[in-house]
Design a protein around this motif. Structure first.
Motif, PDB file in Angstrom:
ATOM      1  N   ARG A 190      38.001  39.715  26.296  1.00 12.11           N
ATOM      2  CA  ARG A 190      38.436  38.335  26.530  1.00 12.11           C
ATOM      3  C   ARG A 190      37.297  37.345  26.261  1.00 12.11           C
ATOM      4  O   ARG A 190      37.503  36.273  25.686  1.00 12.11           O
ATOM      5  CB  ARG A 190      38.951  38.204  27.964  1.00 12.11           C
ATOM      6  N   SER A 191      36.087  37.723  26.635  1.00 15.78           N
ATOM      7  CA  SER A 191      34.947  36.833  26.427  1.00 15.78           C
ATOM      8  C   SER A 191      34.626  36.667  24.947  1.00 15.78           C
ATOM      9  O   SER A 191      34.269  35.575  24.496  1.00 15.78           O
ATOM     10  CB  SER A 191      33.730  37.371  27.175  1.00 15.78           C
ATOM     11  N   ILE A 192      34.719  37.743  24.196  1.00 21.58           N
ATOM     12  CA  ILE A 192      34.508  37.660  22.752  1.00 21.58           C
ATOM     13  C   ILE A 192      35.518  36.686  22.131  1.00 21.58           C
ATOM     14  O   ILE A 192      35.164  35.838  21.304  1.00 21.58           O
ATOM     15  CB  ILE A 192      34.616  39.058  22.118  1.00 21.58           C
ATOM     16  N   ALA A 193      36.774  36.802  22.562  1.00 25.04           N
ATOM     17  CA  ALA A 193      37.799  35.895  22.043  1.00 25.04           C
ATOM     18  C   ALA A 193      37.521  34.454  22.459  1.00 25.04           C
ATOM     19  O   ALA A 193      37.747  33.516  21.678  1.00 25.04           O
ATOM     20  CB  ALA A 193      39.181  36.340  22.544  1.00 25.04           C
ATOM     21  N   THR A 194      37.019  34.264  23.680  1.00 28.20           N
ATOM     22  CA  THR A 194      36.694  32.918  24.155  1.00 28.20           C
ATOM     23  C   THR A 194      35.643  32.265  23.280  1.00 28.20           C
ATOM     24  O   THR A 194      35.795  31.116  22.823  1.00 28.20           O
ATOM     25  CB  THR A 194      36.195  32.971  25.613  1.00 28.20           C
ATOM     26  N   VAL A 195      34.561  32.966  23.027  1.00 30.37           N
ATOM     27  CA  VAL A 195      33.478  32.396  22.217  1.00 30.37           C
ATOM     28  C   VAL A 195      33.938  32.155  20.782  1.00 30.37           C
ATOM     29  O   VAL A 195      33.608  31.123  20.172  1.00 30.37           O
ATOM     30  CB  VAL A 195      32.230  33.303  22.268  1.00 30.37           C
ATOM     31  N   ALA A 196      34.713  33.073  20.235  1.00 28.99           N
ATOM     32  CA  ALA A 196      35.200  32.906  18.869  1.00 28.99           C
ATOM     33  C   ALA A 196      36.055  31.654  18.720  1.00 28.99           C
ATOM     34  O   ALA A 196      36.091  31.041  17.647  1.00 28.99           O
ATOM     35  CB  ALA A 196      35.988  34.139  18.444  1.00 28.99           C
ATOM     36  N   ALA A 197      36.741  31.276  19.792  1.00 22.44           N
ATOM     37  CA  ALA A 197      37.673  30.136  19.727  1.00 22.44           C
ATOM     38  C   ALA A 197      37.035  28.798  20.104  1.00 22.44           C
ATOM     39  O   ALA A 197      37.683  27.756  19.990  1.00 22.44           O
ATOM     40  CB  ALA A 197      38.863  30.413  20.648  1.00 22.44           C
ATOM     41  N   LEU A 198      35.788  28.795  20.557  1.00 21.21           N
ATOM     42  CA  LEU A 198      35.172  27.538  20.983  1.00 21.21           C
ATOM     43  C   LEU A 198      34.938  26.595  19.813  1.00 21.21           C
ATOM     44  O   LEU A 198      34.575  27.041  18.721  1.00 21.21           O
ATOM     45  CB  LEU A 198      33.822  27.824  21.654  1.00 21.21           C
ATOM     46  N   PRO A 199      35.108  25.280  20.024  1.00 28.71           N
ATOM     47  CA  PRO A 199      34.616  24.328  19.023  1.00 28.71           C
ATOM     48  C   PRO A 199      33.102  24.528  18.906  1.00 28.71           C
ATOM     49  O   PRO A 199      32.385  24.435  19.902  1.00 28.71           O
ATOM     50  CB  PRO A 199      34.956  22.965  19.630  1.00 28.71           C
ATOM     51  N   CYS A 200      32.638  24.847  17.727  1.00 27.87           N
ATOM     52  CA  CYS A 200      31.267  25.363  17.605  1.00 27.87           C
ATOM     53  C   CYS A 200      30.669  24.924  16.279  1.00 27.87           C
ATOM     54  O   CYS A 200      31.062  25.413  15.225  1.00 27.87           O
ATOM     55  CB  CYS A 200      31.304  26.892  17.716  1.00 27.87           C
TER      56      CYS A 200
END
Length: 285
Positions: free
Chosen positions: A220-230
């Motif tokens: 879930r955390s990997i998916a969270t970071v991948a989806a962040l405006p970055c």
């Protein structure tokens, strides 16, 4: 954690998770990242200063060896350590949090972290449920802490920094995001927590009875970071997010060298590959 990373993990992922402890504290001059955001960490452990007229926010510090260089870096940039109002923590392992107590004493700042990390920071004792526990080192207990909520925005004058819980590497992991402006352009900055699935020798990441949902958390955390405006990524270990490759272009391009809209997704992809390798190795043991 040093011994575990160097000696106990034999997967290719261990090479990604870098290097010898000496490299973590390699000399590194401080430098601007973008706008009011500066890198003040060492060669292998990220620490980032976000500045404002109302005071400053420091994200991570490093292990005890990092106290002196990080403080010196902040002062070299022309800022006062005493003006740091908040110290934010990514996760409560000694290599990222071991110097927090020292810098908190110097600055009087309030230390912000997830509830799980606050417990570790206040006691100074590693979390027994951590799959890396046998190799984790106690830290100096941290005073003046406050637990944040997932999604909470930390305000300080014009600054607004958002907490994104990213557990898995530890139970209390947090990634932090904010915006920085330079030359009329505003970018999204991400300080990404470690997302790597690691366990000490003789323990398992995927079969840890004290933290049975570690795999689900890290996914879930990997998916969270991948989806962040970055736009600008700083990972807890800078080389894992490609910071030094971008830094090499700064002299020619200026601070826009740090902008890479794919950086968070690439960082997440590396973590996903490491998880797959860890699970495959553990399934065969």
């Amino acid at each position: 954690m040093k011994k575990q990373i160097i000696g106990c993990i034999t997967l290719m992922a261990a090479c990604l998770i870098t290097a010898k402890a000496a490299d973590w504290y390699a000399p590194q001059e401080p430098f601007p990242l973008y706008g009011n955001t500066y890198y003040v960490g060492t060669g292998g452990i990220s620490a980032v200063l976000i500045t404002s007229p109302a005071g400053h926010i420091l994200v991570d510090v490093g292990g005890p060896e990092a106290t002196e260089p990080v403080v010196a870096h902040i002062r070299k940039l022309g800022f006062r350590v005493e003006d740091i109002r908040y110290i934010l923590n990514s996760h409560a392992h000694q290599d990222h949090a071991g110097a927090i107590a020292d810098v908190q004493k110097l600055s009087g700042a309030t230390v912000l972290a997830s509830p799980a990390s606050v417990k570790v920071l206040e006691s100074g004792q590693p979390d027994p449920a951590d799959a890396q526990f046998p190799n984790l080192t106690p830290m100096s207990p941290v005073a003046h802490t406050r637990a944040v909520r997932d999604g909470e925005i930390v305000h300080l004058g014009p600054l607004a920094v958002t907490a994104h819980f990213t557990p898995g590497h530890t139970q209390g992991g947090v990634s932090w995001t904010w915006q920085a402006e330079e030359g009329g352009r505003t970018v999204n900055v991400v300080f990404a927590d470690s997302l790597y699935a690691l366990a000490a020798e003789g323990r398992y990441f995927s079969r840890n009875p004290l933290y049975p949902h570690a795999q689900a958390d890290v996914e879930r955390s990997i998916a969270t970071v991948a989806a962040l405006p970055c736009d600008v990524l700083i990972s807890a270990h800078p080389e894992l997010g490609g910071l030094w490759e971008r830094k090499a272009k700064q002299a020619a391009l200026g601070d826009v060298a740090f902008i890479d809209a794919e950086a968070c997704r690439n960082y997440a992809a590396k973590a996903r590959a490491t998880l797959a390798q860890t699970l495959a190795a553990e399934a065969g043991s």
